[in-house]
Design a protein around this motif. Structure first.
Motif, PDB file in Angstrom:
ATOM      1  N   ASP A  54       0.775  -1.408  -0.056  1.00 48.81           N
ATOM      2  CA  ASP A  54       0.078   0.024  -0.077  1.00 48.81           C
ATOM      3  C   ASP A  54       0.898   1.196  -0.091  1.00 48.81           C
ATOM      4  N   TYR A  55       2.047   1.132   0.884  1.00 44.11           N
ATOM      5  CA  TYR A  55       2.950   2.613   0.725  1.00 44.11           C
ATOM      6  C   TYR A  55       3.332   2.588  -0.643  1.00 44.11           C
ATOM      7  N   ALA A  56       3.844   1.536  -1.273  1.00 38.50           N
ATOM      8  CA  ALA A  56       4.365   1.612  -2.735  1.00 38.50           C
ATOM      9  C   ALA A  56       3.500   2.242  -3.698  1.00 38.50           C
ATOM     10  N   LEU A  57       2.208   1.760  -3.441  1.00 45.16           N
ATOM     11  CA  LEU A  57       1.376   2.210  -4.665  1.00 45.16           C
ATOM     12  C   LEU A  57       1.121   3.540  -4.426  1.00 45.16           C
ATOM     13  N   GLN A  58       0.735   4.060  -3.146  1.00 44.92           N
ATOM     14  CA  GLN A  58       0.470   5.390  -2.751  1.00 44.92           C
ATOM     15  C   GLN A  58       1.681   6.413  -3.296  1.00 44.92           C
ATOM     16  N   THR A  59       2.725   5.809  -3.345  1.00 42.52           N
ATOM     17  CA  THR A  59       3.810   6.936  -3.776  1.00 42.52           C
ATOM     18  C   THR A  59       3.629   7.515  -5.067  1.00 42.52           C
ATOM     19  N   PHE A  60       2.778   6.910  -5.950  1.00 45.28           N
ATOM     20  CA  PHE A  60       2.538   7.528  -7.345  1.00 45.28           C
ATOM     21  C   PHE A  60       1.478   8.890  -7.214  1.00 45.28           C
ATOM     22  N   ALA A  61       0.360   8.608  -6.387  1.00 48.74           N
ATOM     23  CA  ALA A  61      -0.662   9.459  -5.938  1.00 48.74           C
ATOM     24  C   ALA A  61      -0.138  10.645  -5.313  1.00 48.74           C
ATOM     25  N   ILE A  62       1.030  10.382  -4.383  1.00 50.12           N
ATOM     26  CA  ILE A  62       1.657  11.457  -3.683  1.00 50.12           C
ATOM     27  C   ILE A  62       2.362  12.155  -4.497  1.00 50.12           C
ATOM     28  N   LEU A  63       3.007  11.649  -5.575  1.00 47.82           N
ATOM     29  CA  LEU A  63       4.032  12.446  -6.488  1.00 47.82           C
ATOM     30  C   LEU A  63       2.945  13.428  -7.285  1.00 47.82           C
ATOM     31  N   GLU A  64       1.935  12.912  -7.793  1.00 48.11           N
ATOM     32  CA  GLU A  64       0.925  13.638  -8.609  1.00 48.11           C
ATOM     33  C   GLU A  64       0.490  14.868  -7.743  1.00 48.11           C
ATOM     34  N   MET A  65      -0.080  14.557  -6.544  1.00 45.52           N
ATOM     35  CA  MET A  65      -0.651  15.676  -5.688  1.00 45.52           C
ATOM     36  C   MET A  65       0.718  16.684  -5.259  1.00 45.52           C
ATOM     37  N   GLN A  66       1.709  16.132  -5.330  1.00 44.34           N
ATOM     38  CA  GLN A  66       2.986  17.073  -4.905  1.00 44.34           C
ATOM     39  C   GLN A  66       3.089  17.758  -6.325  1.00 44.34           C
ATOM     40  N   ASN A  67       2.918  17.358  -7.271  1.00 41.06           N
ATOM     41  CA  ASN A  67       3.181  18.389  -8.668  1.00 41.06           C
ATOM     42  C   ASN A  67       1.976  18.938  -8.896  1.00 41.06           C
ATOM     43  N   GLY A  68       0.978  18.978  -8.150  1.00 40.04           N
ATOM     44  CA  GLY A  68      -0.269  19.501  -8.540  1.00 40.04           C
ATOM     45  C   GLY A  68      -1.308  18.998  -9.889  1.00 40.04           C
ATOM     46  N   GLU A  69      -1.050  17.652  -9.874  1.00 36.81           N
ATOM     47  CA  GLU A  69      -1.570  16.881 -10.945  1.00 36.81           C
ATOM     48  C   GLU A  69      -2.191  15.872 -10.618  1.00 36.81           C
ATOM     49  N   THR A  70      -3.434  15.546 -10.999  1.00 33.10           N
ATOM     50  CA  THR A  70      -4.087  14.385 -10.529  1.00 33.10           C
ATOM     51  C   THR A  70      -4.740  13.614 -11.608  1.00 33.10           C
ATOM     52  N   SER A  71      -4.212  12.330 -11.981  1.00 29.50           N
ATOM     53  CA  SER A  71      -4.562  11.831 -13.027  1.00 29.50           C
ATOM     54  C   SER A  71      -5.992  11.117 -12.931  1.00 29.50           C
ATOM     55  N   PRO A  72      -6.813  11.015 -13.697  1.00 34.90           N
ATOM     56  CA  PRO A  72      -8.384  10.593 -13.586  1.00 34.90           C
ATOM     57  C   PRO A  72      -8.326   8.963 -13.735  1.00 34.90           C
ATOM     58  N   ASP A  73      -7.179   8.527 -14.313  1.00 33.71           N
ATOM     59  CA  ASP A  73      -6.829   6.974 -14.512  1.00 33.71           C
ATOM     60  C   ASP A  73      -6.186   6.499 -13.496  1.00 33.71           C
ATOM     61  N   LEU A  74      -5.653   7.230 -12.507  1.00 29.16           N
ATOM     62  CA  LEU A  74      -4.952   6.548 -11.634  1.00 29.16           C
ATOM     63  C   LEU A  74      -5.710   5.499 -10.924  1.00 29.16           C
ATOM     64  N   GLY A  75      -5.081   4.193 -10.736  1.00 31.01           N
ATOM     65  CA  GLY A  75      -5.809   3.086 -10.106  1.00 31.01           C
ATOM     66  C   GLY A  75      -4.831   2.028  -9.789  1.00 31.01           C
ATOM     67  N   TYR A  76      -5.344   1.197  -8.917  1.00 28.79           N
ATOM     68  CA  TYR A  76      -4.543   0.151  -8.352  1.00 28.79           C
ATOM     69  C   TYR A  76      -5.304  -1.373  -8.457  1.00 28.79           C
ATOM     70  N   GLN A  77      -4.621  -2.374  -8.572  1.00 32.00           N
ATOM     71  CA  GLN A  77      -5.070  -3.915  -8.272  1.00 32.00           C
ATOM     72  C   GLN A  77      -4.058  -4.490  -7.563  1.00 32.00           C
ATOM     73  N   VAL A  78      -4.364  -5.001  -6.256  1.00 29.15           N
ATOM     74  CA  VAL A  78      -3.457  -5.821  -5.293  1.00 29.15           C
ATOM     75  C   VAL A  78      -3.696  -7.268  -5.769  1.00 29.15           C
ATOM     76  N   PHE A  79      -2.459  -7.907  -6.010  1.00 30.11           N
ATOM     77  CA  PHE A  79      -2.732  -9.521  -5.919  1.00 30.11           C
ATOM     78  C   PHE A  79      -2.340 -10.191  -4.787  1.00 30.11           C
ATOM     79  N   LYS A  80      -1.210  -9.602  -4.020  1.00 31.69           N
ATOM     80  CA  LYS A  80      -0.641 -10.039  -2.969  1.00 31.69           C
ATOM     81  C   LYS A  80      -0.667  -8.939  -1.811  1.00 31.69           C
ATOM     82  N   GLU A  81      -1.296  -9.535  -0.775  1.00 35.50           N
ATOM     83  CA  GLU A  81      -1.586  -8.669   0.356  1.00 35.50           C
ATOM     84  C   GLU A  81      -0.370  -8.655   1.301  1.00 35.50           C
ATOM     85  N   ASP A  82      -0.019  -7.689   2.021  1.00 36.40           N
ATOM     86  CA  ASP A  82       1.033  -7.777   3.193  1.00 36.40           C
ATOM     87  C   ASP A  82       0.929  -8.854   4.049  1.00 36.40           C
ATOM     88  N   GLY A  83       2.041  -9.719   4.239  1.00 36.33           N
ATOM     89  CA  GLY A  83       1.881 -10.898   4.870  1.00 36.33           C
ATOM     90  C   GLY A  83       1.895 -12.118   4.206  1.00 36.33           C
TER      91      GLY A  83
END
Length: 230
Positions: A54-83
């Protein structure tokens, strides 16, 4: 996404992004159109325990917010959960975003996932090694600066227990404290009792590390009902 990042965790990821791309990413800017979208997969190159997806995936959204850009197509799918255990070649997660976002943030994202998964994997080995013995594996404060929330989380995912998060969480007397008190464990015990006689000092857990049976005997004799763990 199962984890809501704390403000501290978001801040640390932002710092990592600034460290890596604070002055821009000219390679990506020069070669990739702004409006190009892309999809990337996290694929395991070694077997182990996943931690930090989750931390790894959120990095992309944080970068976009940091740059003042939000991609409408930003999305994730997790196949392996932590643990969960992952084998070589297995897909861990998918992220879709602007291609520029993927290329600029990928290294920070991967570094978080690799480090946290490595810690969780090694921790699980220690936890499995003492299974059934009643022993508990705990961590320490000996963590790389600014990575504490991520490393502590990875330890828990690996099945071990966090000790103190910061100096303020407990009193942990080590050999250097005893040496600074003239090498006398009795002097340390007396000073601790004196410290907590002050009503302004909050009661917190106390642990004492000993280097000899003599120190242990002194602590057991004079610290009963006071020191919680030896």
């Amino acid at each position: 996404m199962s984890i809501t990042l704390t403000d501290l965790e978001r801040q640390r990821i932002r710092i990592a992004l600034v460290e890596d791309a604070g002055k821009g990413d000219p390679t990506t800017a020069a070669t990739v159109p702004f409006d190009m979208d892309g999809t990337a997969f996290y694929v395991a190159k070694a077997s182990g325990i996943i931690a930090g997806i989750d931390y790894a995936l959120q990095t992309f959204a944080i970068l976009e917010m940091q740059n003042g850009e939000t991609s409408p197509d930003l999305g994730y799918q997790v196949f392996k959960e932590d643990g969960e255990h992952v084998s070589v070649g297995e897909r861990i997660a998918r992220v879709s975003a602007r291609m520029r976002t993927l290329l600029t943030a990928e290294r920070v994202s991967l570094n978080l996932l690799q480090r946290m998964s490595g810690i969780a994997t090694l921790t699980r080995e220690y936890v499995d090694a003492v299974a059934g013995t009643g022993a508990i594996i705990i961590d320490t404060r000996k963590i790389a600066p600014l990575l504490r929330p991520f490393d502590k989380y990875a330890v828990r995912i690996g099945g071990a227990t966090n000790n103190r998060y910061a100096l303020s969480d407990m009193i942990l007397v080590k050999d250097n404290h005893i040496a600074a008190s003239g090498g006398s464990i009795q002097h340390v015990i007396n000073k601790l009792k004196e410290y907590f006689e002050d009503p302004d000092h909050k009661r917190i857990p106390i642990e004492v590390e000993v280097d000899s049976l003599e120190q242990l005997e002194a602590l057991l004799e004079h610290g009963q009902g006071f020191v919680q763990r030896v």
